[in-house]
Scaffold this motif. Structure first.
Motif, PDB file in Angstrom:
ATOM      1  N   ALA A  33       0.711  -1.244   0.078  1.00  0.00           N
ATOM      2  CA  ALA A  33       0.042   0.008  -0.038  1.00  0.00           C
ATOM      3  C   ALA A  33       0.909   1.209   0.058  1.00  0.00           C
ATOM      4  N   VAL A  34       0.503   2.289  -0.370  1.00  0.00           N
ATOM      5  CA  VAL A  34       1.025   3.725  -0.376  1.00  0.00           C
ATOM      6  C   VAL A  34       0.126   4.700   0.396  1.00  0.00           C
ATOM      7  N   TYR A  35       1.095   5.438   0.814  1.00  0.00           N
ATOM      8  CA  TYR A  35       0.216   6.796   1.581  1.00  0.00           C
ATOM      9  C   TYR A  35       0.643   8.009   0.640  1.00  0.00           C
TER      10      TYR A  35
ATOM     11  N   TYR B 129      -3.949   5.112   0.433  1.00  0.00           N
ATOM     12  CA  TYR B 129      -4.387   5.751   1.622  1.00  0.00           C
ATOM     13  C   TYR B 129      -3.742   7.341   1.518  1.00  0.00           C
ATOM     14  N   VAL B 130      -4.867   8.217   1.800  1.00  0.00           N
ATOM     15  CA  VAL B 130      -4.844   9.815   1.341  1.00  0.00           C
ATOM     16  C   VAL B 130      -4.824  10.508   2.906  1.00  0.00           C
ATOM     17  N   ALA B 131      -3.645  10.971   2.920  1.00  0.00           N
ATOM     18  CA  ALA B 131      -3.450  11.735   4.049  1.00  0.00           C
ATOM     19  C   ALA B 131      -4.237  13.159   4.330  1.00  0.00           C
TER      20      ALA B 131
ATOM     21  N   ALA C   7      -8.492   4.508   1.750  1.00  0.00           N
ATOM     22  CA  ALA C   7      -8.615   5.169   3.455  1.00  0.00           C
ATOM     23  C   ALA C   7      -8.009   6.301   3.253  1.00  0.00           C
ATOM     24  N   VAL C   8      -8.608   7.054   4.260  1.00  0.00           N
ATOM     25  CA  VAL C   8      -8.326   8.409   4.459  1.00  0.00           C
ATOM     26  C   VAL C   8      -7.443   8.505   6.070  1.00  0.00           C
ATOM     27  N   ILE C   9      -6.346   9.279   6.170  1.00  0.00           N
ATOM     28  CA  ILE C   9      -5.864   9.376   7.245  1.00  0.00           C
ATOM     29  C   ILE C   9      -5.944  10.660   7.980  1.00  0.00           C
ATOM     30  N   VAL C  10      -6.589  10.388   9.285  1.00  0.00           N
ATOM     31  CA  VAL C  10      -7.019  11.895   9.871  1.00  0.00           C
ATOM     32  C   VAL C  10      -6.547  11.951  11.359  1.00  0.00           C
ATOM     33  N   THR C  11      -6.560  13.189  11.793  1.00  0.00           N
ATOM     34  CA  THR C  11      -6.123  13.491  13.208  1.00  0.00           C
ATOM     35  C   THR C  11      -7.296  14.024  13.864  1.00  0.00           C
ATOM     36  N   ASP C  12      -7.909  14.997  13.185  1.00  0.00           N
ATOM     37  CA  ASP C  12      -9.020  15.686  13.962  1.00  0.00           C
ATOM     38  C   ASP C  12     -10.547  14.863  13.919  1.00  0.00           C
TER      39      ASP C  12
END
Length: 419
Positions: free
Chosen positions: A34-36, A71-73, A100-105
């Motif tokens: 996978a890649v981000y 996966y998209v940041a 997927a989406v990479i989230v913090t908030d």
């Protein structure tokens, strides 16, 4: 109840960085599962080229063709204007087939569930997940994966694995740059340059050389060490290539390589090395020294094992903040027949007679000598001098497209530290 038996049956994912399309292609070709990456906004690496909407569509199609995850940041600290702009972007990601989406908030998480319910939610390392309760809480909020805080030991990760649902995936960084701030939460760049590290624009003041200035002697730099200033905030890089079995045993599902702002050569070589390490670990085989040495052949700072074996962490490297490498890439293969007759494009100057090394996605590196070199018109050359020029050369074996030719650097100028 422990879930370690379930974890032992999982094959870890190899997750590689992609700062642009060239790096994406290299990561996939050299073995990433996978890649981000990120779009032109919302990502924590504003200095990378990143991807336009059209490029994101191409990236999704390419990952699908390789059977790899995308996966998209969207993991910056979200202010009001960011949150308002986020829903259309999330909808676009779902439409192009991102995984997927990479989230913090947590607000971004809620928006993702509402506007792009097909996207999996991966909680960024910026969220600082360092215990099982936090990991479980994010799982209850809809996250399928948490990217663990970089400050955890293997023992702490093992405990988190044992105390969280098997359906929650654990991702952890295994290679690349380390930040002196907790999981990247730093304001030094904001204070010193006005560039917001938490929106991906870090100026890396932790890599700067510092002197003291005494109150009554303004403007006069006072030596901290006998050589002048010191890089007192400069962290060593992380390298766990020699410890993949321990990472697997701790229950980590995804091994993440840092480096969206690093070169396509870095993406290829480090991905390739960890691909071999994971495959060996799954089979219970000892990893060849060849692959342990590969990580010294990309640009890096002094290596450490981070916090994995010592809660005090990687420590600082005070001498300098320079990158160094055993090798330089000199060419990339564009085409090659079964006899090794290849068409290549130049990346760095080299001479006829140079000692070179061929790296392919399929085999261990092979040393050879550049005996004869020709330009694309058939004229024999003494050197390959011009950036990105096309030339022809005999290789020691058939090499597929995107194979790499490199040369050893002058060892006298290298600080070599084996992982």
């Amino acid at each position: 109840m422990t879930h370690m038996a379930d974890m032992a049956n999982r094959r870890p994912e190899l997750l590689s960085p992609a700062g642009d399309m060239e790096r994406l292609v290299m990561a996939l070709r050299y073995g990433a599962d996978a890649v981000y990456l990120s779009g032109r906004q919302f990502g924590m690496r504003a200095g990378a080229d990143n991807f336009s909407h059209e490029e994101l569509k191409k990236a999704a199609a390419l990952c699908s063709a390789y059977g790899a995850g995308l996966y998209v940041a969207c993991n910056t600290v979200m202010h009001g204007e960011d949150i308002k702009a986020l829903p259309p972007f999330l909808e676009q990601l779902q439409d192009i087939g991102a995984d997927a989406v990479i989230v913090t908030d947590i607000g971004a998480m809620a928006l993702a569930r509402r506007h792009a319910p097909k996207l999996k939610l991966h909680v960024s390392t910026q969220a600082g997940v360092a215990n099982a309760e936090s990991a479980g809480a994010f799982f209850d909020m809809g996250a399928s994966r948490v990217i663990l805080a970089r400050e955890l030991t293997l023992g702490e990760i093992r405990e988190i694995r044992e105390k969280t649902p098997p359906g929650l995936e654990l991702e952890a960084f295994v290679h690349g740059s380390m930040c002196m701030a907790f999981s990247g939460r730093c304001l030094l760049s904001n204070y010193l340059t006005g560039r917001d590290a938490n929106k991906g624009a870090c100026a890396q003041p932790c890599r700067w050389k510092y002197h003291l200035i005494e109150e009554k002697r303004p403007g006069e730099q006072i030596e901290i060490t006998e050589d002048g200033g010191t890089f007192l905030l400069n962290s060593r890089d992380l390298c766990m290539i020699g410890h993949v079995p321990e990472l697997m045993d701790a229950g980590i599902d995804s091994f993440k390589i840092e480096g969206r702002q690093k070169s396509s050569y870095y993406a290829a070589v480090v991905t390739n090395a960890y691909r071999r390490a994971i495959d060996a670990g799954v089979c219970g085989d000892k990893l060849s020294r060849v692959w342990l040495d590969e990580v010294n052949k990309v640009s890096h700072r002094e290596y450490s094992t981070g916090f994995y074996f010592d809660a005090e962490g990687p420590g600082q490297y005070y001498e300098d903040a320079m990158y160094f490498s055993d090798c330089d890439v000199v060419a990339v293969v564009e085409d090659c027949d079964n006899d090794g007759n290849a068409v290549l494009t130049q990346r760095n100057y080299f001479l006829k007679g140079a000692a070179l090394e061929l790296l392919t996605p399929d085999d261990a590196p092979v040393k050879f000598t550049a005996e004869r070199i020709y330009d694309d018109g058939g004229l024999e050359l003494d050197a390959v001098m011009h950036p990105m020029m096309t030339f022809k050369m005999k290789l020691p074996a058939r090499a597929p497209k995107l194979s790499i030719v490199r040369k050893q650097r002058d060892m006298d100028r290298q600080r070599i530290k084996k992982p």
